[in-house]
Design a protein around this motif. Sequence first.
Motif, short mmCIF file in Angstrom:
data_model
loop_
_atom_site.label_atom_id
_atom_site.label_comp_id
_atom_site.label_asym_id
_atom_site.label_seq_id
_atom_site.Cartn_x
_atom_site.Cartn_y
_atom_site.Cartn_z
N TYR A 1 -28.70 -46.62 56.60
CA TYR A 1 -29.79 -46.50 55.64
C TYR A 1 -29.27 -46.16 54.25
O TYR A 1 -30.04 -46.04 53.31
CB TYR A 1 -30.78 -45.41 56.09
CG TYR A 1 -31.65 -45.86 57.23
CD1 TYR A 1 -32.92 -46.37 56.99
CD2 TYR A 1 -31.20 -45.78 58.54
CE1 TYR A 1 -33.72 -46.79 58.03
CE2 TYR A 1 -32.00 -46.20 59.59
CZ TYR A 1 -33.25 -46.72 59.34
OH TYR A 1 -34.04 -47.15 60.36
N GLY B 1 -28.67 -49.10 50.57
CA GLY B 1 -29.52 -49.27 49.39
C GLY B 1 -29.17 -48.26 48.31
O GLY B 1 -28.99 -48.61 47.14
N HIS C 1 -27.02 -53.94 53.04
CA HIS C 1 -28.38 -53.40 52.96
C HIS C 1 -29.38 -54.43 53.47
O HIS C 1 -30.25 -54.14 54.30
CB HIS C 1 -28.66 -53.04 51.50
CG HIS C 1 -30.06 -52.64 51.20
ND1 HIS C 1 -30.70 -51.63 51.88
CD2 HIS C 1 -30.95 -53.11 50.29
CE1 HIS C 1 -31.93 -51.51 51.39
NE2 HIS C 1 -32.10 -52.39 50.44
N ARG D 1 -29.11 -54.82 57.20
CA ARG D 1 -29.77 -53.73 57.91
C ARG D 1 -31.27 -53.95 57.97
O ARG D 1 -31.89 -53.82 59.02
CB ARG D 1 -29.46 -52.40 57.22
CG ARG D 1 -29.79 -51.20 58.03
CD ARG D 1 -30.58 -50.16 57.24
NE ARG D 1 -32.00 -50.29 57.45
CZ ARG D 1 -32.91 -49.92 56.57
NH1 ARG D 1 -32.55 -49.42 55.41
NH2 ARG D 1 -34.18 -50.05 56.82
N ARG E 1 -44.22 -54.73 54.80
CA ARG E 1 -43.18 -54.63 53.76
C ARG E 1 -42.72 -55.98 53.23
O ARG E 1 -41.63 -56.09 52.66
CB ARG E 1 -41.99 -53.83 54.30
CG ARG E 1 -42.38 -52.40 54.64
CD ARG E 1 -41.21 -51.54 55.03
NE ARG E 1 -41.68 -50.17 55.25
CZ ARG E 1 -42.31 -49.78 56.35
NH1 ARG E 1 -42.51 -50.61 57.34
NH2 ARG E 1 -42.73 -48.52 56.45
N GLY F 1 -36.59 -57.72 47.07
CA GLY F 1 -35.18 -57.56 47.43
C GLY F 1 -34.39 -58.84 47.26
O GLY F 1 -33.28 -58.82 46.73
N VAL F 2 -34.95 -59.97 47.70
CA VAL F 2 -34.22 -61.23 47.55
C VAL F 2 -34.00 -61.52 46.06
O VAL F 2 -32.93 -61.98 45.66
CB VAL F 2 -34.97 -62.39 48.24
CG1 VAL F 2 -34.24 -63.70 48.01
CG2 VAL F 2 -35.10 -62.12 49.72
N HIS G 1 -39.26 -51.90 43.58
CA HIS G 1 -38.66 -51.70 44.90
C HIS G 1 -38.84 -50.25 45.36
O HIS G 1 -39.32 -49.99 46.45
CB HIS G 1 -37.17 -52.03 44.77
CG HIS G 1 -36.48 -52.40 46.05
ND1 HIS G 1 -36.81 -53.50 46.78
CD2 HIS G 1 -35.45 -51.80 46.72
CE1 HIS G 1 -36.01 -53.58 47.84
NE2 HIS G 1 -35.18 -52.56 47.83
N ILE H 1 -41.21 -48.44 48.31
CA ILE H 1 -40.66 -47.63 49.40
C ILE H 1 -41.40 -46.30 49.47
O ILE H 1 -41.75 -45.81 50.53
CB ILE H 1 -39.15 -47.39 49.20
CG1 ILE H 1 -38.39 -48.71 49.23
CG2 ILE H 1 -38.61 -46.47 50.27
CD1 ILE H 1 -36.99 -48.61 48.69
N ALA I 1 -39.38 -47.81 57.03
CA ALA I 1 -39.83 -48.26 58.35
C ALA I 1 -39.26 -47.33 59.42
O ALA I 1 -38.09 -46.93 59.35
CB ALA I 1 -39.38 -49.68 58.59
#
Lengths: 166, 136, 217
Positions: free
Chosen positions: C36, C39, C102, C105, C116, C123-124, C204, C208, C214
């Motif tokens: 985790y 990121g 990241h 994962r 999400r 993210g992409v 982002h 979160i 998650a």
Amino acid sequence: MSPKDITRRRLMEIGIKVMGGFISATSAFPIIGFITAPSLKQEEDKWIDVGAINDFPPGTYIKGVMESQVKDGWYITKERALCWIKVDGDKIVAVSATCSHLGCNVYWDEASKNFKCPCHAGVYDSEGKVIKGPPPRALDRLQVKVEGERILVNSIPVPYGEGKNV
Amino acid sequence: MENIKKTEEKEGTTFYPSHLFKEMVVMMFVFVLVSFILALVFPVKLGDPADPTDSSFVPKPEWYFLAIFQLLKYFPGVFEAIAAVGVPVGSIILLMLLPLIDKNPERRPRKRPIAMALMVIILAVTAILTLLGAVT
Amino acid sequence: MFRKVYYWIDERLNIRPYIRKEILDKPVHGRLNFTYCFGGMTFFLFLLLTITGVSMAIYYVPSPDHAYDTVDYLTYQIFMGKVIRGVHHWAANLMVVTVFLHMLRVYIHGAYKKPRELNWITGVMLFVLVLSFSFTGYLLPWDQKAYWATKVGTQMPGSVPLIGDYVVRVLRGGSKIGALTLSRFYVLHVIFLPSMIAALLIGHFAMIRRQGIAEPL
Ligand code: HEM
Ligand code: FES
């Protein structure tokens, strides 16, 4: 709210969209134009001296360095590029060194009599036609002319098989 | 939003200080690795000045572009666009759409054999291309 | 001292309850393993890159005449030059690794699934930005590697029929790699991409915060 208030509200909503749209649209045009303008400029052709005939022993390809004064945007500079020149009696051939694949410089391999590209292993024959590898078409040619003892080549390449060599 | 509520109730610690502490430990590790180990032991170099008349320099891209560099060699002539533009742009678009394509709510890797198999295949192909690109 | 300033500000703006609730006391899972952290590592590397990058920009001049010489100067003649440029170089490489791990994962944990999806898409975009950073940064030293890699790289869209050639010209600011290419890439690298990445990172992180991580499997 009275019906009058509702129309008033509608009117303002439409106004916001129209004015917002106008501002974005009218600013997009000059900004995009400003950013991309120099990209569209066509190059002017010129004749570049690559050396005296005597500098090129006949019968094989010799490196020709094309050095010329150019205006690169705001910047006046010497631009240097590479070509391969073969003097064969009266006939002078100038092959552009720019690989037709992604633009690396090819070199003349005397042993195999091929042009080879170091980048993705493209191979061309002595005419500049593709033998192997990823290049999509033959090497471009440069127009050649002779003035006195000097060899001049044109800065704008022509595709193989088109144009004439002077 | 149902499962988010549930998650929050179960969450054990707070951001400050316990989670931030963990993050700080990790940052410390990265900082020491980058500044004291990599930057000092493997200093960056500056090559020769750019020379457009050179015909022997072999430009190799950075390692993370090697796979695509290698792929270019397999798509000669008119098919070049497939490797040069099609594959990268296509994969980015697919990646973006992934959550809309894969609607299976199952999250455990063991229960998602197709997703996991795809991942392994793509990773393997990329790794092989990268290796080939590095040695040739 | 810090506390005093904080209280002084709080007295006027009443930010303390907000900061407590939204940042400090935000609940987090107790059992997050090291995967985790990728990121956060990426974010930290981004900060390192910003600091070293801004420092180098103080000396760097983006013109074909000066780029190489200024990089040479800032690397070898300025105190700590090698270290600053080295950190920038290695942090950039490592960032590609950590952002990739990241992403992996998130993929393995199925954390891109409802609700999400938007964070995955953001993210992409971040991933594309990270790669664009390294592509534009590569040209700046104006050495052989920079010149030829950029020549080949910018030629790639040229293979597409019809629009390819135009795209190449817009990327380069002309048909050749030259002064205009260098200043374009410089602006992309130090102004455009950093502001894009900063904006997306805010999104982002906000997502979160809103959704929580998650649940670990
Ligand atoms: C500049 C690059 C990026 C930074 C700095 C960043 C930062 C972070 C951080 C700090 C977290 C918290 C959890 C963790 O660290 O694992 C996170 C979560 C997340 N990231 Fe990123 N990220 C980046 C790029 C990406 C990319 C490329 C993707 C995927 C395409 C992505 C998708 C996600 C998702 C879906 C979550 C939520 C994960 C969960 O709830 O378990 N991010 N990001
Ligand atoms: S650039 Fe010559 S083979 Fe690719």
